[in-house]
Design a protein around this motif. Structure first.
Motif, PDB file in Angstrom:
ATOM      1  N   TYR A  38       0.871  -1.172   0.000  1.00  0.00           N
ATOM      2  CA  TYR A  38       0.000   0.000   0.000  1.00  0.00           C
ATOM      3  C   TYR A  38       0.902   1.214   0.000  1.00  0.00           C
ATOM      4  O   TYR A  38       1.744   1.366   0.883  1.00  0.00           O
ATOM      5  CB  TYR A  38      -0.898  -0.001   1.237  1.00  0.00           C
ATOM      6  N   ARG A  40       1.631   5.408  -2.102  1.00  0.00           N
ATOM      7  CA  ARG A  40       1.044   6.540  -2.816  1.00  0.00           C
ATOM      8  C   ARG A  40       2.100   7.153  -3.734  1.00  0.00           C
ATOM      9  O   ARG A  40       3.309   7.003  -3.500  1.00  0.00           O
ATOM     10  CB  ARG A  40       0.465   7.579  -1.868  1.00  0.00           C
ATOM     11  N   CYS A  43       5.891   9.284  -3.053  1.00  0.00           N
ATOM     12  CA  CYS A  43       6.418   8.904  -1.738  1.00  0.00           C
ATOM     13  C   CYS A  43       7.741   8.164  -1.937  1.00  0.00           C
ATOM     14  O   CYS A  43       7.755   7.068  -2.492  1.00  0.00           O
ATOM     15  CB  CYS A  43       5.386   8.026  -1.025  1.00  0.00           C
ATOM     16  N   ASP A  68      -2.563   1.899  -4.618  1.00  0.00           N
ATOM     17  CA  ASP A  68      -2.465   3.324  -4.307  1.00  0.00           C
ATOM     18  C   ASP A  68      -3.540   3.655  -3.277  1.00  0.00           C
ATOM     19  O   ASP A  68      -4.732   3.595  -3.579  1.00  0.00           O
ATOM     20  CB  ASP A  68      -2.652   4.145  -5.576  1.00  0.00           C
ATOM     21  N   VAL A  69      -3.132   3.993  -2.062  1.00  0.00           N
ATOM     22  CA  VAL A  69      -4.102   4.249  -1.000  1.00  0.00           C
ATOM     23  C   VAL A  69      -5.003   5.432  -1.313  1.00  0.00           C
ATOM     24  O   VAL A  69      -6.129   5.504  -0.816  1.00  0.00           O
ATOM     25  CB  VAL A  69      -3.426   4.454   0.377  1.00  0.00           C
ATOM     26  N   ASP A  70      -4.526   6.348  -2.142  1.00  0.00           N
ATOM     27  CA  ASP A  70      -5.308   7.549  -2.439  1.00  0.00           C
ATOM     28  C   ASP A  70      -6.476   7.286  -3.388  1.00  0.00           C
ATOM     29  O   ASP A  70      -7.253   8.196  -3.663  1.00  0.00           O
ATOM     30  CB  ASP A  70      -4.395   8.649  -2.986  1.00  0.00           C
ATOM     31  N   THR A  71      -6.619   6.063  -3.866  1.00  0.00           N
ATOM     32  CA  THR A  71      -7.735   5.724  -4.753  1.00  0.00           C
ATOM     33  C   THR A  71      -8.955   5.214  -3.992  1.00  0.00           C
ATOM     34  O   THR A  71      -9.995   4.960  -4.601  1.00  0.00           O
ATOM     35  CB  THR A  71      -7.323   4.653  -5.781  1.00  0.00           C
ATOM     36  N   PRO A  73     -11.112   5.844  -0.244  1.00  0.00           N
ATOM     37  CA  PRO A  73     -11.243   6.565   1.036  1.00  0.00           C
ATOM     38  C   PRO A  73     -11.013   5.683   2.259  1.00  0.00           C
ATOM     39  O   PRO A  73     -10.486   6.140   3.269  1.00  0.00           O
ATOM     40  CB  PRO A  73     -12.676   7.100   1.012  1.00  0.00           C
ATOM     41  N   VAL A  76      -7.283   5.396   2.695  1.00  0.00           N
ATOM     42  CA  VAL A  76      -6.765   6.658   3.238  1.00  0.00           C
ATOM     43  C   VAL A  76      -7.032   6.701   4.741  1.00  0.00           C
ATOM     44  O   VAL A  76      -6.164   7.057   5.535  1.00  0.00           O
ATOM     45  CB  VAL A  76      -7.393   7.877   2.527  1.00  0.00           C
ATOM     46  N   HIS A  80      -3.490   6.541   6.048  1.00  0.00           N
ATOM     47  CA  HIS A  80      -3.165   7.964   6.022  1.00  0.00           C
ATOM     48  C   HIS A  80      -1.676   8.200   5.730  1.00  0.00           C
ATOM     49  O   HIS A  80      -1.238   8.053   4.612  1.00  0.00           O
ATOM     50  CB  HIS A  80      -3.634   8.633   7.305  1.00  0.00           C
TER      51      HIS A  80
END
Length: 112
Positions: A38, A40, A43, A68-71, A73, A76, A80
């Motif tokens: 996991y 982003r 990074c 990609d954690v940003d895909t 919620p 995220v 985070h």
């Protein structure tokens, strides 16, 4: 030096199997491959972890996936600023940095 310390006697693995007593809730995509990273975009720790996972998995003949954690919620919310996070066989294995020897040892165990 780590910012986080493990409790004495704590397991190296954080369970994430759904529906099992004493287990954390399932993490999206944790079972997409034997090893899941996991991370982003942008990074530098994530890039280094992915390169190490790719190298070790190639040597061990194991599959791996990047998420990609940003895909999502939920990802995220879960991770985070704690990326990269590496899961092996659906369980949290490492975060921030990959320790090659630990990853090899985890991959040498039978898949769960």
């Amino acid at each position: 030096m780590s910012l986080f310390r493990r409790r004495a006697g704590a397991s190296d693995d954080v369970p994430s199997a759904p529906g099992s007593a004493g287990h954390a809730p399932a993490v999206p995509h944790a079972h997409d491959a034997r090893v899941v990273v996991y991370s982003r975009a942008g990074c530098h720790l994530c890039e280094a972890a992915e390169a190490e996972v790719e190298r070790v998995c190639a040597e061990q003949g194991s599959d791996w996936a990047r998420v990609d954690v940003d895909t999502d919620p939920e990802l995220v919310r879960l991770f985070h600023a704690m990326v990269p996070v590496v899961f092996v066989d659906g369980r949290q294995h490492d975060f921030f940095r990959v320790t090659p020897g630990r990853l090899v040892a985890a991959l040498d165990r039978p898949a769960r």
